[in-house]
Design a protein around this motif. Sequence first.
Motif, PDB file in Angstrom:
ATOM      1  N   THR A  25      40.207  40.468  36.384  1.00  0.00           N
ATOM      2  CA  THR A  25      40.324  40.227  37.846  1.00  0.00           C
ATOM      3  C   THR A  25      39.278  39.191  38.312  1.00  0.00           C
ATOM      4  O   THR A  25      39.455  38.130  39.169  1.00  0.00           O
ATOM      5  CB  THR A  25      40.066  41.447  38.933  1.00  0.00           C
ATOM      6  N   ASP A  30      41.184  36.121  42.257  1.00  0.00           N
ATOM      7  CA  ASP A  30      41.532  36.686  43.441  1.00  0.00           C
ATOM      8  C   ASP A  30      42.020  38.282  43.248  1.00  0.00           C
ATOM      9  O   ASP A  30      42.449  38.473  42.416  1.00  0.00           O
ATOM     10  CB  ASP A  30      43.335  36.091  43.544  1.00  0.00           C
ATOM     11  N   LEU A  31      41.410  38.832  44.350  1.00  0.00           N
ATOM     12  CA  LEU A  31      41.456  40.138  44.303  1.00  0.00           C
ATOM     13  C   LEU A  31      42.743  40.797  44.816  1.00  0.00           C
ATOM     14  O   LEU A  31      42.788  40.867  46.167  1.00  0.00           O
ATOM     15  CB  LEU A  31      40.236  40.763  44.820  1.00  0.00           C
ATOM     16  N   THR A  32      43.778  41.062  44.110  1.00  0.00           N
ATOM     17  CA  THR A  32      45.073  41.238  44.435  1.00  0.00           C
ATOM     18  C   THR A  32      45.462  42.721  43.657  1.00  0.00           C
ATOM     19  O   THR A  32      44.791  42.798  42.781  1.00  0.00           O
ATOM     20  CB  THR A  32      46.247  40.422  44.331  1.00  0.00           C
ATOM     21  N   VAL A  33      46.531  43.522  44.350  1.00  0.00           N
ATOM     22  CA  VAL A  33      46.890  44.841  43.616  1.00  0.00           C
ATOM     23  C   VAL A  33      47.316  44.272  42.063  1.00  0.00           C
ATOM     24  O   VAL A  33      47.308  44.910  41.305  1.00  0.00           O
ATOM     25  CB  VAL A  33      47.810  45.425  44.404  1.00  0.00           C
ATOM     26  N   GLY A  34      48.151  43.344  42.249  1.00  0.00           N
ATOM     27  CA  GLY A  34      48.695  42.749  41.165  1.00  0.00           C
ATOM     28  C   GLY A  34      47.816  42.268  40.137  1.00  0.00           C
ATOM     29  O   GLY A  34      47.904  42.659  38.881  1.00  0.00           O
ATOM     30  N   ASN A  35      46.808  41.656  40.346  1.00  0.00           N
ATOM     31  CA  ASN A  35      45.616  41.265  39.435  1.00  0.00           C
ATOM     32  C   ASN A  35      44.910  42.407  38.968  1.00  0.00           C
ATOM     33  O   ASN A  35      44.647  42.540  37.483  1.00  0.00           O
ATOM     34  CB  ASN A  35      44.873  40.386  40.097  1.00  0.00           C
TER      35      ASN A  35
END
Length: 189
Positions: A25, A30-35
Amino acid sequence: MTLHPRRRGFFRQWPTALWLAVVWTLLWGDLTVGNVLAGVVVGFVVTYAFPLPAIGFRVRVRPWPFLVLAGYFLSELTVASFQVAGQALNPRFTPRGAVIGVKLRNPADLYLTITAELSSLVPGSLVIEAHRLTGMLYLHVLDLEAHGGADKVRQHTLDLEARVLRAMASDDELARAGLARHPRQEASA
């Protein structure tokens, strides 16, 4: 029902998998749910495909000897930094380097590695080879005369190893290395 040893090891390595997810991550930035989900999947796949071997011994860090080791290392680092800087700035200085072999008391991988790293981090000396089967370290010393000769370098490295062992080794390992843990034990030995 017992788990297969490979699966049992997989479940013991979940902290490593989570750490890999965090690194994944952070690398994407980029802190996203997908990452985060991709990081978790990658972390568990990597730890399952490439499991880390188990360490065969336990380290017991003793606070006071560890502080002594840290203080000793910091003082050596400071003094050696000024000595090497002075030698580098002296145009008449011609170093007379040497390679010195030192047989350590305890050839365990952890203690050999820590001793080698601490020796290499101090300016003026560098571990160029380590034999884990024999417990030998080969150090290149920038100026043998400034270090007091080969015997002094060997003794200095053995003293460093003794500090590492006193800070982290078990009582049995200390006894096998010929190092008593308490002064009372040294007097009775």
